[in-house]
Design an enzyme around this catalytic site. Sequence first.
Site, PDB file in Angstrom:
ATOM      1  N   LYS B  30      37.560  36.163  45.686  1.00  5.70           N
ATOM      2  CA  LYS B  30      37.686  36.443  44.407  1.00  5.70           C
ATOM      3  C   LYS B  30      36.735  36.495  43.382  1.00  5.70           C
ATOM      4  O   LYS B  30      35.825  35.862  43.307  1.00  5.70           O
ATOM      5  CB  LYS B  30      39.097  35.304  43.791  1.00  5.70           C
ATOM      6  CG  LYS B  30      39.480  35.720  42.428  1.00  5.70           C
ATOM      7  CD  LYS B  30      40.290  34.498  42.148  1.00  5.70           C
ATOM      8  CE  LYS B  30      41.043  35.051  40.971  1.00  5.70           C
ATOM      9  NZ  LYS B  30      40.360  35.575  39.562  1.00  5.70           N
ATOM     10  N   ASP B  32      34.301  37.501  40.235  1.00  7.99           N
ATOM     11  CA  ASP B  32      34.526  37.158  38.865  1.00  7.99           C
ATOM     12  C   ASP B  32      33.958  38.460  38.108  1.00  7.99           C
ATOM     13  O   ASP B  32      32.772  38.506  37.605  1.00  7.99           O
ATOM     14  CB  ASP B  32      33.541  35.938  38.667  1.00  7.99           C
ATOM     15  CG  ASP B  32      34.013  35.234  37.184  1.00  7.99           C
ATOM     16  OD1 ASP B  32      35.009  35.582  36.836  1.00  7.99           O
ATOM     17  OD2 ASP B  32      33.119  34.705  36.754  1.00  7.99           O
ATOM     18  N   GLU B 159      33.995  32.288  42.489  1.00  8.40           N
ATOM     19  CA  GLU B 159      35.080  31.902  41.600  1.00  8.40           C
ATOM     20  C   GLU B 159      36.609  31.521  42.397  1.00  8.40           C
ATOM     21  O   GLU B 159      36.985  30.617  41.979  1.00  8.40           O
ATOM     22  CB  GLU B 159      35.755  33.280  40.973  1.00  8.40           C
ATOM     23  CG  GLU B 159      36.763  32.772  39.814  1.00  8.40           C
ATOM     24  CD  GLU B 159      37.481  33.673  39.097  1.00  8.40           C
ATOM     25  OE1 GLU B 159      37.107  34.944  39.485  1.00  8.40           O
ATOM     26  OE2 GLU B 159      37.837  33.718  37.822  1.00  8.40           O
TER      27      GLU B 159
END
Lengths: 245, 271
Positions: B30, B32, B159
């Site tokens: 994921k 950022d 993240e």
Amino acid sequence: MAIPIQLYKAMDDDKITMHLLHVVCGSRIQYRKHCPVCDVDVQPDDVVRGVELPDGRYVILQPDEDSQTSADRTINLVSFHQLGEIDPVLYRQAYWVKPLPGGEKAYRLLTDTLQETRTVGLATMTLRQKFSLSVIRPVPPHVLMLHSLYFPESLREEGRTFGQTTAVISEKERDMAKMLVTQMQEPFVEENYPNLARRELLERIEALAPNAQPAPDARVTKEVLSLMEQLRSSVEQRTQREHQA
Amino acid sequence: MREPGFFVPPMLAVTAQEPFDDSQWIYEVKWDGYRCQIHWNGTLRLYSRQGHDLLTQFPDLQDAGTFLPFPMVLDAELVAWIDGHPSFAALQRKEPVPHRLIVFDCLFAQNRWVLHEPLATRRALLQERVQSAGPLVVSEAVDGQGLALLHAVREQGLEGVMAKDRHSLYHPGQRVRFWQKFLAEYRQWALVPYVSRRKHHGGWLWAIVSAETQLPLGLLPAPRSWSVPEELQQTSADMVPLNPPLHAEVSYRMLTDTGRMRHGRIRRWRR
């Protein structure tokens, strides 16, 4: 009769492609289309082609007017001539002509016929969306070459009178000049004319290659990819450890 | 269905109750950054999660289309890249740093929308047609190993992890359970050397300072379990030192490059 063929550019450009870099960071610099009046970067959709008139006004050409676009990709042989009849000044770009499957026999027939009759074919074609003239000639042993041509009217006529003079040349001067030329005449051997400046530049580039900086752009992409690779290998190691445990 | 060029609200993920491994799911980093939908049909458009134009904010991405076969619509995360890591702060502050579009899904290819195709098919299309070149980077996924990836992501200070069911279809604008995010949270015990009165709401904020480095980690709303002492209620000062300081365990998703907590909260505290 139609012969399916494909064209391959025959001559290498002798210039070496160079890019302009920003010396501070090594990035390729960008050219932006900028309008100085509106002070904006212009989007592709907002650009038209205009031609300046002698009085400074512009006529705007709509896309269908400025390019006589044609989907026709055939090359039409319209007449045959002696090679010497066509002034070399008209020659533009050379292409090898390759027969496509099914065209080999007709290709050979055309090549041999041109060779035996010592003629070349004059053809019309649409190249890069422009109607143009070309010459098709046989090259020993059995291949065809196509040369795109300038239109004869492109020649600037002003040069034709550059040789005019009132000077008188004597017979003796003529004989001396002819003798000199005859003495210096020799067969044209291609190997005798290497492009030394280009070779020298290529050697310099090769010598500098070990110090070349990766373009910063490529460096960032490499970093992202290598971070993903590190994560992947760490996942694999962890999985292996769990299997062993 | 609309032609490429028109914004499709992106599909959103729920936050997972617990990270998990599932052989039918794929797991990706994921990143950022900003969610970004890439439309390329001769003209490049970059849409934010709400459908706003991102290209004018990040004009350095304007040649992204030239690395794609067209027409094409891709789902991506726009990241700013500094020193080997994405920086959300640099993205927000529009710092002149390199930007990358990390593409992870394909919504339109081969002249058709593929929203109704399973994720595995859409990703295969993506991998066939798009290469990591120019500002584009194709996201790599791992199969089934969500927990191991979360661990690795945490070690890298990233993240979190996106978990996606490989059979899932693309539901525009919906927050779906076939996409889940595992957030890599960080926790530490910190000091609260002073409290501060919140300007307009009248509540109190705790100043969080690292117990190790003494550097400020940020201000967080005081926990409800903390009752405001008498003497503070009467003071007119904006900042009141606590003597001795309180101790708070904070959790946060990450530290900004100025060392402040992002998505910070107080997990627990003691005197």
